[in-house]
Design an enzyme around this catalytic site. Structure first.
Site, PDB file in Angstrom:
ATOM      1  N   ARG A   1      14.011  -0.665   7.000  1.00 29.92           N
ATOM      2  CA  ARG A   1      13.196  -1.087   5.857  1.00 29.92           C
ATOM      3  C   ARG A   1      11.726  -0.704   5.994  1.00 29.92           C
ATOM      4  O   ARG A   1      10.935  -1.008   5.093  1.00 29.92           O
ATOM      5  CB  ARG A   1      13.334  -2.594   5.622  1.00 29.92           C
ATOM      6  CG  ARG A   1      14.663  -2.984   5.016  1.00 29.92           C
ATOM      7  CD  ARG A   1      14.734  -4.465   4.719  1.00 29.92           C
ATOM      8  NE  ARG A   1      16.033  -4.826   4.176  1.00 29.92           N
ATOM      9  CZ  ARG A   1      16.489  -6.068   4.098  1.00 29.92           C
ATOM     10  NH1 ARG A   1      15.746  -7.077   4.539  1.00 29.92           N
ATOM     11  NH2 ARG A   1      17.692  -6.312   3.596  1.00 29.92           N
TER      12      ARG A   1
ATOM     13  N   LYS B   1      17.852  -3.769   9.555  1.00 24.80           N
ATOM     14  CA  LYS B   1      18.515  -4.420   8.429  1.00 24.80           C
ATOM     15  C   LYS B   1      19.536  -3.437   7.814  1.00 24.80           C
ATOM     16  O   LYS B   1      20.015  -2.540   8.482  1.00 24.80           O
ATOM     17  CB  LYS B   1      17.473  -4.878   7.412  1.00 24.80           C
ATOM     18  CG  LYS B   1      16.486  -5.895   7.972  1.00 24.80           C
ATOM     19  CD  LYS B   1      17.172  -7.214   8.294  1.00 24.80           C
ATOM     20  CE  LYS B   1      16.197  -8.267   8.770  1.00 24.80           C
ATOM     21  NZ  LYS B   1      16.853  -9.569   9.019  1.00 24.80           N
TER      22      LYS B   1
ATOM     23  N   ASP C   1      12.370 -11.536   4.754  1.00 26.86           N
ATOM     24  CA  ASP C   1      13.044 -11.068   3.543  1.00 26.86           C
ATOM     25  C   ASP C   1      12.143 -11.043   2.308  1.00 26.86           C
ATOM     26  O   ASP C   1      12.597 -10.673   1.224  1.00 26.86           O
ATOM     27  CB  ASP C   1      14.289 -11.915   3.265  1.00 26.86           C
ATOM     28  CG  ASP C   1      15.435 -11.555   4.208  1.00 26.86           C
ATOM     29  OD1 ASP C   1      15.435 -10.437   4.753  1.00 26.86           O
ATOM     30  OD2 ASP C   1      16.334 -12.398   4.412  1.00 26.86           O
TER      31      ASP C   1
ATOM     32  N   GLN D   1      19.925 -14.085  14.378  1.00 23.58           N
ATOM     33  CA  GLN D   1      21.302 -14.403  13.981  1.00 23.58           C
ATOM     34  C   GLN D   1      22.233 -14.578  15.177  1.00 23.58           C
ATOM     35  O   GLN D   1      23.198 -15.334  15.116  1.00 23.58           O
ATOM     36  CB  GLN D   1      21.837 -13.317  13.039  1.00 23.58           C
ATOM     37  CG  GLN D   1      21.133 -13.303  11.698  1.00 23.58           C
ATOM     38  CD  GLN D   1      21.447 -12.069  10.876  1.00 23.58           C
ATOM     39  OE1 GLN D   1      22.163 -11.174  11.311  1.00 23.58           O
ATOM     40  NE2 GLN D   1      20.876 -11.999   9.683  1.00 23.58           N
TER      41      GLN D   1
ATOM     42  N   ARG E   1      24.494  -1.007  12.463  1.00 25.85           N
ATOM     43  CA  ARG E   1      23.641  -2.049  13.047  1.00 25.85           C
ATOM     44  C   ARG E   1      24.188  -2.501  14.405  1.00 25.85           C
ATOM     45  O   ARG E   1      25.386  -2.638  14.587  1.00 25.85           O
ATOM     46  CB  ARG E   1      23.519  -3.239  12.093  1.00 25.85           C
ATOM     47  CG  ARG E   1      22.777  -2.868  10.820  1.00 25.85           C
ATOM     48  CD  ARG E   1      22.854  -3.938   9.752  1.00 25.85           C
ATOM     49  NE  ARG E   1      22.035  -5.094  10.067  1.00 25.85           N
ATOM     50  CZ  ARG E   1      21.914  -6.149   9.255  1.00 25.85           C
ATOM     51  NH1 ARG E   1      22.556  -6.172   8.101  1.00 25.85           N
ATOM     52  NH2 ARG E   1      21.159  -7.174   9.591  1.00 25.85           N
TER      53      ARG E   1
ATOM     54  N   LYS F   1      20.874 -17.814  -0.506  1.00 19.35           N
ATOM     55  CA  LYS F   1      21.961 -17.140   0.219  1.00 19.35           C
ATOM     56  C   LYS F   1      22.076 -17.692   1.637  1.00 19.35           C
ATOM     57  O   LYS F   1      23.169 -17.973   2.119  1.00 19.35           O
ATOM     58  CB  LYS F   1      21.680 -15.636   0.236  1.00 19.35           C
ATOM     59  CG  LYS F   1      22.625 -14.808   1.080  1.00 19.35           C
ATOM     60  CD  LYS F   1      22.345 -13.326   0.918  1.00 19.35           C
ATOM     61  CE  LYS F   1      21.089 -12.866   1.625  1.00 19.35           C
ATOM     62  NZ  LYS F   1      21.307 -12.408   3.004  1.00 19.35           N
TER      63      LYS F   1
ATOM     64  N   SER G   1      12.145 -14.160  13.672  1.00 17.25           N
ATOM     65  CA  SER G   1      12.541 -15.019  12.544  1.00 17.25           C
ATOM     66  C   SER G   1      12.830 -16.457  12.985  1.00 17.25           C
ATOM     67  O   SER G   1      13.870 -17.030  12.661  1.00 17.25           O
ATOM     68  CB  SER G   1      13.769 -14.427  11.834  1.00 17.25           C
ATOM     69  OG  SER G   1      13.534 -13.097  11.440  1.00 17.25           O
TER      70      SER G   1
ATOM     71  N   ARG H   1      25.481 -20.865   5.436  1.00 17.39           N
ATOM     72  CA  ARG H   1      25.519 -21.880   6.494  1.00 17.39           C
ATOM     73  C   ARG H   1      26.314 -23.109   6.062  1.00 17.39           C
ATOM     74  O   ARG H   1      27.101 -23.652   6.843  1.00 17.39           O
ATOM     75  CB  ARG H   1      24.090 -22.265   6.908  1.00 17.39           C
ATOM     76  CG  ARG H   1      23.415 -21.186   7.767  1.00 17.39           C
ATOM     77  CD  ARG H   1      21.898 -21.343   7.827  1.00 17.39           C
ATOM     78  NE  ARG H   1      21.290 -20.426   8.791  1.00 17.39           N
ATOM     79  CZ  ARG H   1      21.116 -19.119   8.592  1.00 17.39           C
ATOM     80  NH1 ARG H   1      21.518 -18.554   7.438  1.00 17.39           N
ATOM     81  NH2 ARG H   1      20.559 -18.365   9.514  1.00 17.39           N
TER      82      ARG H   1
END
Length: 430
Positions: A340, A336, A309, A166, A120, A21, A192, A26
């Site tokens: 989570r 998320k 993830d 992100q 979010r 994904k 990340s 991207r």
């Protein structure tokens, strides 16, 4: 759709991993930002990647797709003047396109998932776009968000990396297209980091030059660049495969998952290392992970930031390990599709798991004899939660009912087909 997961002592068979994904979204974006025609082989089909398809088409890209590839004629640095974009529940797609929307006169991102993506925060990216001269109207950092751009200017940009990488990826996609050179400084810690490595890998393949410091905290981006039309091949997806591998680890199994490259830049590749640390019998060669599980696992300690993830799948395996496992440096799991940590552990406790949370940790006191189950649990609209709870259900003494399990389609629409093909006892209830 709800699912009923019944006790399943044995899994056997072979599947091909879903396409990634992260790489699909991207590649679709850099193809849209190129002048000319690009081809993406084996693109993922999921709600997230379909959201990117839909939005780049709205912005003026022309897409032609068959079974194995998608051909994209890009809009370059001149996206179409659109008034609204709907990213569904896809956070990464929203953030990447918030940056690209700065090239448009005015775009509103609508809020179609108020209980998930609508909750979010995006403040750090909104602040960074403001430094480029882009005006952003928003609801306390949340959707709906209106970007009033048209003429963003490069220069010195500071962006926080403490909530999500992100925001940084979004700036890295946009700044090469600006007339001016840019310098990006990342404030606080960068979550990340491994995913930034994926973004930089894709940008390099698209002909973009970015000078990154070794720690990914400083970037120099020459302005006036153009994305090149290229051919890309999407690799197999470790985040989705993590739950399949965990399911094989907690049962008596003989399972092969193909298309998982040993040298992948996906941080979730760590699921293989973690399962090996848990004494799961497995081999990984020629792109195939082969697990011959015996259901016996030992506890583990793991820094989850590099494999965000895959952490929930690791936790699901640790529920049945001998001893206490600890997954630390995972606070970004709270931001998320749901929280989570709190939400997932709440459901695990209902099923009979012995788990604890800290702000940035998940602690699992393993129960090798299995859990009681026999309850209905809530998936919180979260695809990763659904997959991890399914793994847990395989080792419950009574069936586990997972509500709203259709949200697995966000990243892995074929998940239940695949796990049933391996012998899992899962019944779908409309």
């Amino acid at each position: 759709m709800d699912v009923i997961v019944k006790p399943t002592p044995e899994l056997k068979g072979e599947i091909g991993a879903l396409s990634s994904k992260n790489y699909t979204t991207r590649y679709l974006l850099v193809a849209a930002l190129a002048e000319g025609t690009s081809t993406v082989y084996y693109p993922a089909h999921s709600e997230d990647s379909d959201a990117m398809r839909r939005c780049i088409a709205d912005l003026g890209a022309v897409l032609e797709e068959d079974e194995e590839k998608i051909v994209i004629t890009g809009f370059g640095r001149r996206p179409k003047d659109v008034k609204e974009l709907n990213v569904g529940n896809a956070g990464a797609v929203l953030r990447f396109l918030m940056a690209i929307a700065a090239l448009c006169p005015e775009v509103t991102f609508v809020n179609t998932y108020p209980d998930s993506l609508g909750k979010r925060p995006h403040d750090d990216l909104i602040d960074a776009l403001g430094q480029l001269g882009v005006e952003v109207s928003h609801n306390e950092g949340r959707l709906p968000i209106t970007i009033s751009g048209g003429t963003p200017k490069g220069g010195k940009i500071r962006v926080s990396g403490s909530v999500s990488s992100q925001y940084l990826s979004a700036l890295l996609f946009l700044t090469p297209l600006l007339a001016e050179d840019s310098e990006i400084e990342v404030l606080n810690d960068l979550k990340s980091k491994v995913v930034i490595g994926q973004t930089l890998e894709v940008l390099e393949q698209a002909g973009i030059v970015i000078h990154a410091s070794d720690d990914y905290m400083h970037f120099r981006v020459p302005g006036g660049q153009s994305y090149q039309a290229k051919t890309y091949t999407v690799q197999g997806d470790y985040p989705g495969s993590a739950a399949i591998l965990a399911a094989a680890a907690v049962t008596k199994s003989d399972v092969k998952v193909h298309r998982l490259a040993e040298r992948s830049k996906q941080g979730e590749r760590a699921i293989v290392d973690v399962l090996q640390m848990m004494d799961v019998p497995l081999t990984h060669q020629d792109g195939t992970v082969h697990i011959q599980g015996n259901g016996r696992l030992r506890s583990v300690e793991f820094d989850g930031d590099a494999a965000t993830d895959a952490v929930l799948a690791m936790v699901a395996a640790a529920v049945f390990a001998d001893g206490t496992s600890r997954f630390y440096n995972v606070e970004n799991l709270r931001y998320k599709e749901c929280d989570r940590i709190t939400d997932f552990l709440t459901e695990l406790k209902k099923a009979g798991a012995n788990v604890e949370e800290r702000q940035a940790e998940i602690i699992v006191h393993g129960r090798p004899s299995g859990l009681e189950g026999g309850v209905t649990i809530n998936a919180h609209y979260d695809h990763r939660v659904i997959m991890a709870l399914t793994v847990v259900g395989l080792r419950c003494r009574q069936p586990l009912v997972i509500k709203d399990a259709h949200h697995v389609a966000k990243s892995y629409p074929q998940f239940f087909d695949h796990i049933v093909s391996l012998g899992a006892s899962v019944e779908r209830v409309e």
